[in-house]
Motif scaffolding. Structure first.
Motif, PDB file in Angstrom:
ATOM      1  N   SER A 226       9.552   7.353  25.961  1.00 13.53           N
ATOM      2  CA  SER A 226       9.834   6.464  27.080  1.00 13.53           C
ATOM      3  C   SER A 226       8.537   5.837  27.576  1.00 13.53           C
ATOM      4  O   SER A 226       7.489   6.489  27.627  1.00 13.53           O
ATOM      5  N   SER A 227       8.620   4.575  27.947  1.00 11.25           N
ATOM      6  CA  SER A 227       7.448   3.890  28.480  1.00 11.25           C
ATOM      7  C   SER A 227       7.267   4.170  29.963  1.00 11.25           C
ATOM      8  O   SER A 227       6.359   3.644  30.575  1.00 11.25           O
ATOM      9  N   LYS A 228       8.157   4.993  30.528  1.00 13.08           N
ATOM     10  CA  LYS A 228       8.098   5.297  31.953  1.00 13.08           C
ATOM     11  C   LYS A 228       7.126   6.446  32.183  1.00 13.08           C
ATOM     12  O   LYS A 228       7.491   7.620  32.158  1.00 13.08           O
ATOM     13  N   SER A 229       5.862   6.130  32.395  1.00  8.78           N
ATOM     14  CA  SER A 229       4.827   7.127  32.644  1.00  8.78           C
ATOM     15  C   SER A 229       4.172   6.819  33.983  1.00  8.78           C
ATOM     16  O   SER A 229       3.823   5.673  34.272  1.00  8.78           O
ATOM     17  N   PHE A 230       4.002   7.864  34.789  1.00  4.11           N
ATOM     18  CA  PHE A 230       3.411   7.694  36.118  1.00  4.11           C
ATOM     19  C   PHE A 230       1.916   7.991  36.119  1.00  4.11           C
ATOM     20  O   PHE A 230       1.305   8.029  37.180  1.00  4.11           O
ATOM     21  N   TYR A 231       1.339   8.217  34.945  1.00  9.88           N
ATOM     22  CA  TYR A 231      -0.084   8.562  34.881  1.00  9.88           C
ATOM     23  C   TYR A 231      -0.940   7.452  35.507  1.00  9.88           C
ATOM     24  O   TYR A 231      -1.786   7.713  36.372  1.00  9.88           O
ATOM     25  N   SER A 232      -0.745   6.227  35.061  1.00  5.73           N
ATOM     26  CA  SER A 232      -1.570   5.120  35.548  1.00  5.73           C
ATOM     27  C   SER A 232      -1.398   4.911  37.044  1.00  5.73           C
ATOM     28  O   SER A 232      -2.366   4.643  37.762  1.00  5.73           O
ATOM     29  N   LEU A 233      -0.164   5.034  37.522  1.00  7.54           N
ATOM     30  CA  LEU A 233       0.081   4.882  38.957  1.00  7.54           C
ATOM     31  C   LEU A 233      -0.665   5.960  39.741  1.00  7.54           C
ATOM     32  O   LEU A 233      -1.251   5.672  40.796  1.00  7.54           O
ATOM     33  N   ALA A 234      -0.653   7.200  39.241  1.00  3.44           N
ATOM     34  CA  ALA A 234      -1.343   8.294  39.932  1.00  3.44           C
ATOM     35  C   ALA A 234      -2.844   8.046  39.993  1.00  3.44           C
ATOM     36  O   ALA A 234      -3.472   8.247  41.046  1.00  3.44           O
ATOM     37  N   VAL A 235      -3.439   7.588  38.888  1.00  4.67           N
ATOM     38  CA  VAL A 235      -4.879   7.311  38.879  1.00  4.67           C
ATOM     39  C   VAL A 235      -5.201   6.139  39.803  1.00  4.67           C
ATOM     40  O   VAL A 235      -6.161   6.188  40.591  1.00  4.67           O
ATOM     41  N   TRP A 236      -4.388   5.105  39.739  1.00  2.00           N
ATOM     42  CA  TRP A 236      -4.614   3.899  40.549  1.00  2.00           C
ATOM     43  C   TRP A 236      -4.521   4.232  42.037  1.00  2.00           C
ATOM     44  O   TRP A 236      -5.402   3.871  42.825  1.00  2.00           O
ATOM     45  N   LEU A 237      -3.468   4.950  42.423  1.00  2.00           N
ATOM     46  CA  LEU A 237      -3.296   5.323  43.831  1.00  2.00           C
ATOM     47  C   LEU A 237      -4.336   6.345  44.267  1.00  2.00           C
ATOM     48  O   LEU A 237      -4.771   6.343  45.427  1.00  2.00           O
ATOM     49  N   GLY A 238      -4.759   7.214  43.334  1.00  2.00           N
ATOM     50  CA  GLY A 238      -5.817   8.170  43.660  1.00  2.00           C
ATOM     51  C   GLY A 238      -7.101   7.466  44.056  1.00  2.00           C
ATOM     52  O   GLY A 238      -7.786   7.881  45.002  1.00  2.00           O
ATOM     53  N   GLY A 239      -7.433   6.390  43.346  1.00  2.00           N
ATOM     54  CA  GLY A 239      -8.613   5.610  43.705  1.00  2.00           C
ATOM     55  C   GLY A 239      -8.478   4.978  45.078  1.00  2.00           C
ATOM     56  O   GLY A 239      -9.405   5.020  45.899  1.00  2.00           O
ATOM     57  N   ILE A 240      -7.316   4.400  45.376  1.00  2.00           N
ATOM     58  CA  ILE A 240      -7.073   3.776  46.686  1.00  2.00           C
ATOM     59  C   ILE A 240      -7.188   4.815  47.800  1.00  2.00           C
ATOM     60  O   ILE A 240      -7.800   4.568  48.848  1.00  2.00           O
ATOM     61  N   LEU A 241      -6.605   6.003  47.565  1.00  2.00           N
ATOM     62  CA  LEU A 241      -6.680   7.077  48.563  1.00  2.00           C
ATOM     63  C   LEU A 241      -8.122   7.510  48.793  1.00  2.00           C
ATOM     64  O   LEU A 241      -8.545   7.712  49.940  1.00  2.00           O
ATOM     65  N   PHE A 242      -8.880   7.645  47.718  1.00  2.00           N
ATOM     66  CA  PHE A 242     -10.283   8.040  47.821  1.00  2.00           C
ATOM     67  C   PHE A 242     -11.065   7.047  48.673  1.00  2.00           C
ATOM     68  O   PHE A 242     -11.821   7.432  49.576  1.00  2.00           O
ATOM     69  N   PHE A 243     -10.874   5.761  48.416  1.00  2.00           N
ATOM     70  CA  PHE A 243     -11.593   4.727  49.175  1.00  2.00           C
ATOM     71  C   PHE A 243     -11.163   4.731  50.640  1.00  2.00           C
ATOM     72  O   PHE A 243     -11.985   4.508  51.537  1.00  2.00           O
ATOM     73  N   ALA A 244      -9.870   4.971  50.892  1.00  2.00           N
ATOM     74  CA  ALA A 244      -9.370   4.990  52.267  1.00  2.00           C
ATOM     75  C   ALA A 244      -9.989   6.140  53.060  1.00  2.00           C
ATOM     76  O   ALA A 244     -10.377   5.969  54.229  1.00  2.00           O
ATOM     77  N   ILE A 245     -10.095   7.321  52.438  1.00  2.00           N
ATOM     78  CA  ILE A 245     -10.700   8.467  53.125  1.00  2.00           C
ATOM     79  C   ILE A 245     -12.160   8.192  53.437  1.00  2.00           C
ATOM     80  O   ILE A 245     -12.648   8.470  54.550  1.00  2.00           O
ATOM     81  N   ALA A 246     -12.883   7.635  52.458  1.00  2.00           N
ATOM     82  CA  ALA A 246     -14.304   7.321  52.681  1.00  2.00           C
ATOM     83  C   ALA A 246     -14.467   6.287  53.793  1.00  2.00           C
ATOM     84  O   ALA A 246     -15.375   6.407  54.635  1.00  2.00           O
TER      85      ALA A 246
END
Length: 276
Positions: A226-246
């Motif tokens: 299946s092409s339905k993988s949440f890996y990229s979304l998790a990495v992408w959102l992880g970066g946004i969360l990291f920047f928001a905390i900083a």
């Protein structure tokens, strides 16, 4: 008529698949650990920049391992080579001339540089951003994956998501860590020092990198996955969360609000698309 694999070839393929799967989960674990270390550094400052470098290295390896579950290894390596070389060349030109991002200089915290111009980590960072923006775009556009123009929509949305990621990145990179320093221009409007031209430039560079890399991103022998993988979304959102905390720690509240809006809207559309 379709050809069938011999038992020997099938056994070898299964072994490679098992190794890829184990490597994928190992890299996920290492990426989570690297993320925790880099996050901890926000609260306990260190002089060394190795936690961020480790985070980018593990994110690069994990992203390529995730892509290898969808594409042949030679395709993955070709994609990585094209994106790293192209974005590295553009960044080097940008550091020397100010085109296309605007005038800036890399800071000492960006790490060792090639030819005193380009920090070695930056092309890898672009690779992570582009490939995970593409994975997130594919989730969002999953309901339309069978349309003729799907590939063009994926490229366009990937470029937009990369630009939004940079919008979230800038306060952290230029004002918190000083990975690069923007040279003031005559134009009075900027986003935490970054000239507004920087964001469409990120979008266009991503689009051009994809134009070169997309032929290798097309799997001519699709696997039964299946092409339905949440890996990229998790990495992408992880970066946004990291920047928001900083940004919150520095009381950059407009940046925090923008990061929250970008993250929430993207997550909603990605999850909605994945349900199709």
């Amino acid at each position: 008529m379709p050809t069938q694999k011999s038992p020997k070839n099938q056994s070898a393929a299964d072994f490679v698949q098992k190794i890829t799967t184990w490597l994928y989960w190992l890299l996920n674990f290492l990426l989570a650990a690297a993320f925790a270390l880099a996050l901890a550094k926000l609260f306990v400052p260190m002089n060394s920049g190795w936690p961020e470098a480790l985070l980018i290295l593990t994110a690069t390896a994990g992203t390529l391992a995730a892509l290898a579950r969808q594409l042949p290894l030679q395709n993955v390596l070709l994609v990585a080579f094209v994106i790293v070389i192209f974005t590295g060349a553009v960044l080097a030109v940008g550091a020397l001339t100010g085109i296309p991002f605007g005038p800036f200089t890399f800071g000492a915290k960006a790490g060792p540089e090639f030819f005193k111009t380009l920090p070695w980590i930056m092309p890898l960072f672009w690779l992570v951003v582009i490939l995970n923006s593409r994975g997130t775009a594919r989730l969002i556009l999953r309901p339309w994956r069978k349309t003729k123009s799907y590939g063009f929509w994926v490229m366009g949305l990937t470029a937009i998501l990369a630009g939004l990621f940079d919008f979230a990145l800038e306060p952290f990179a230029s004002r918190v860590q000083h990975y690069w320093i923007w040279v003031p221009t005559k134009f009075p409007v900027a986003w935490y020092g970054a000239p507004l031209v920087n964001f469409p430039a990120w979008t266009m560079v991503t689009l051009m990198a994809l134009a070169f890399a997309t032929p290798a991103l097309i799997n001519k022998q699709p696997r039964k996955k299946s092409s339905k993988s949440f890996y990229s979304l998790a990495v992408w959102l992880g970066g946004i969360l990291f920047f928001a905390i900083a940004s919150a720690m520095r009381e950059f509240w407009p940046a925090v609000a923008a990061d929250a809006a970008i993250g929430i809207i993207t997550a909603v559309f990605a999850v909605r698309g994945a349900r199709w």
